[in-house]
Motif scaffolding. Sequence first.
Motif, PDB file in Angstrom:
ATOM      1  N   UNK A 258     -42.636 116.799 -69.423  1.00 15.53           N
ATOM      2  CA  UNK A 258     -42.712 115.779 -68.376  1.00 15.53           C
ATOM      3  C   UNK A 258     -41.519 114.847 -68.513  1.00 15.53           C
ATOM      4  N   UNK A 259     -41.187 114.191 -67.418  1.00 10.11           N
ATOM      5  CA  UNK A 259     -40.067 113.257 -67.429  1.00 10.11           C
ATOM      6  C   UNK A 259     -40.088 112.356 -66.216  1.00 10.11           C
ATOM      7  N   UNK A 260     -39.060 111.565 -66.095  1.00  7.35           N
ATOM      8  CA  UNK A 260     -38.904 110.649 -64.966  1.00  7.35           C
ATOM      9  C   UNK A 260     -37.564 110.959 -64.302  1.00  7.35           C
ATOM     10  N   UNK A 261     -37.574 110.997 -62.973  1.00  4.38           N
ATOM     11  CA  UNK A 261     -36.357 111.263 -62.216  1.00  4.38           C
ATOM     12  C   UNK A 261     -36.132 110.094 -61.275  1.00  4.38           C
ATOM     13  N   UNK A 262     -34.987 109.425 -61.417  1.00  6.27           N
ATOM     14  CA  UNK A 262     -34.628 108.319 -60.528  1.00  6.27           C
ATOM     15  C   UNK A 262     -34.017 108.851 -59.247  1.00  6.27           C
ATOM     16  N   UNK A 263     -34.487 108.314 -58.101  1.00  2.00           N
ATOM     17  CA  UNK A 263     -34.027 108.770 -56.790  1.00  2.00           C
ATOM     18  C   UNK A 263     -33.643 107.562 -55.941  1.00  2.00           C
TER      19      UNK A 263
ATOM     20  N   UNK B 137     -23.592 117.627 -44.884  1.00  2.00           N
ATOM     21  CA  UNK B 137     -23.316 117.625 -46.316  1.00  2.00           C
ATOM     22  C   UNK B 137     -24.191 116.589 -47.023  1.00  2.00           C
ATOM     23  N   UNK B 138     -24.407 116.796 -48.314  1.00  2.00           N
ATOM     24  CA  UNK B 138     -25.044 115.791 -49.170  1.00  2.00           C
ATOM     25  C   UNK B 138     -23.958 115.232 -50.082  1.00  2.00           C
ATOM     26  N   UNK B 139     -23.907 113.919 -50.200  1.00  2.00           N
ATOM     27  CA  UNK B 139     -22.865 113.290 -50.996  1.00  2.00           C
ATOM     28  C   UNK B 139     -23.179 113.208 -52.476  1.00  2.00           C
ATOM     29  N   UNK B 140     -24.429 113.040 -52.832  1.00  2.00           N
ATOM     30  CA  UNK B 140     -24.790 112.839 -54.231  1.00  2.00           C
ATOM     31  C   UNK B 140     -26.186 113.394 -54.465  1.00  2.00           C
ATOM     32  N   UNK B 141     -26.340 114.679 -54.265  1.00  2.00           N
ATOM     33  CA  UNK B 141     -27.674 115.281 -54.272  1.00  2.00           C
ATOM     34  C   UNK B 141     -28.369 115.270 -55.633  1.00  2.00           C
ATOM     35  N   UNK B 142     -27.680 114.845 -56.663  1.00  2.00           N
ATOM     36  CA  UNK B 142     -28.314 114.718 -57.971  1.00  2.00           C
ATOM     37  C   UNK B 142     -29.044 113.397 -58.145  1.00  2.00           C
ATOM     38  N   UNK B 143     -28.768 112.449 -57.251  1.00  2.00           N
ATOM     39  CA  UNK B 143     -29.423 111.140 -57.373  1.00  2.00           C
ATOM     40  C   UNK B 143     -29.947 110.584 -56.056  1.00  2.00           C
ATOM     41  N   UNK B 144     -29.561 111.188 -54.934  1.00  2.00           N
ATOM     42  CA  UNK B 144     -29.972 110.646 -53.645  1.00  2.00           C
ATOM     43  C   UNK B 144     -30.299 111.767 -52.660  1.00  2.00           C
ATOM     44  N   UNK B 145     -31.215 111.457 -51.744  1.00  2.00           N
ATOM     45  CA  UNK B 145     -31.549 112.431 -50.697  1.00  2.00           C
ATOM     46  C   UNK B 145     -30.672 112.272 -49.463  1.00  2.00           C
ATOM     47  N   UNK B 146     -29.773 111.297 -49.468  1.00  2.00           N
ATOM     48  CA  UNK B 146     -28.960 111.001 -48.295  1.00  2.00           C
ATOM     49  C   UNK B 146     -27.949 112.113 -48.019  1.00  2.00           C
ATOM     50  N   UNK B 147     -27.827 112.445 -46.757  1.00  2.00           N
ATOM     51  CA  UNK B 147     -26.833 113.400 -46.304  1.00  2.00           C
ATOM     52  C   UNK B 147     -26.104 112.840 -45.102  1.00  2.00           C
ATOM     53  N   UNK B 148     -25.167 113.615 -44.600  1.00  2.00           N
ATOM     54  CA  UNK B 148     -24.430 113.142 -43.427  1.00  2.00           C
ATOM     55  C   UNK B 148     -23.965 114.291 -42.556  1.00  2.00           C
TER      56      UNK B 148
ATOM     57  N   UNK C 252     -36.584 104.684 -56.466  1.00  2.00           N
ATOM     58  CA  UNK C 252     -37.884 105.006 -57.047  1.00  2.00           C
ATOM     59  C   UNK C 252     -37.699 105.875 -58.273  1.00  2.00           C
ATOM     60  N   UNK C 253     -38.727 105.893 -59.097  1.00  2.84           N
ATOM     61  CA  UNK C 253     -38.765 106.796 -60.236  1.00  2.84           C
ATOM     62  C   UNK C 253     -39.965 107.703 -60.066  1.00  2.84           C
ATOM     63  N   UNK C 254     -39.714 108.996 -60.000  1.00  2.36           N
ATOM     64  CA  UNK C 254     -40.773 109.985 -59.839  1.00  2.36           C
ATOM     65  C   UNK C 254     -41.102 110.605 -61.194  1.00  2.36           C
TER      66      UNK C 254
END
Length: 161
Positions: free
Chosen positions: A15-20, A92-103, A4-6
């Motif tokens: 203002x801007x767009x952030x890809x997630x 941990x979060x693997x790529x917290x600059x682009x994804x909300x996924x953790x493990x 998604x783009x927020x």
Amino acid sequence: MLVREDEIERGDGSRGVYGVIDRPDFALVIPVQDDGFVLVEEFRYPIGRRAWNFPQGARPNREDGDPEELARMELAQETGLRAGKLQHIGFLHGSHGSSNQGFNVWVASELEQGPHDREPEEQDMRQGFFSRVQFRDMVLRGEITDDSSVAAYTLLTLRGL
């Protein structure tokens, strides 16, 4: 996975767009045995080659569930191993600059071998045992490049396990 783009407002008011990339959390299991680890290897389509890593995975269809149950399920599915003892050592979060996924990172010990139950995408998977020295050397030679596995190993080492 959802992409998604927020629309956002930055701290300076612009203002801007952030890809997630929205992905569910997963479990990573470090199977410890005889001062070494059991790893799995499979073809990883995005990088175009086979790669070694610790067993890991998420629930299908973004289902919710108990994180420990997921860890036990992934370990058994990918390796056939059942853990007599499972210890949670961190999240941990693997790529917290682009994804909300953790493990969640788990250490499995008191292992017993049983049959594996691999998913269709995992049919080419194989497993092997590597000493801690072999694992470290594989990371340093660039043979293990999975960030989650390297981060989990670092967490294990920092905890003195």
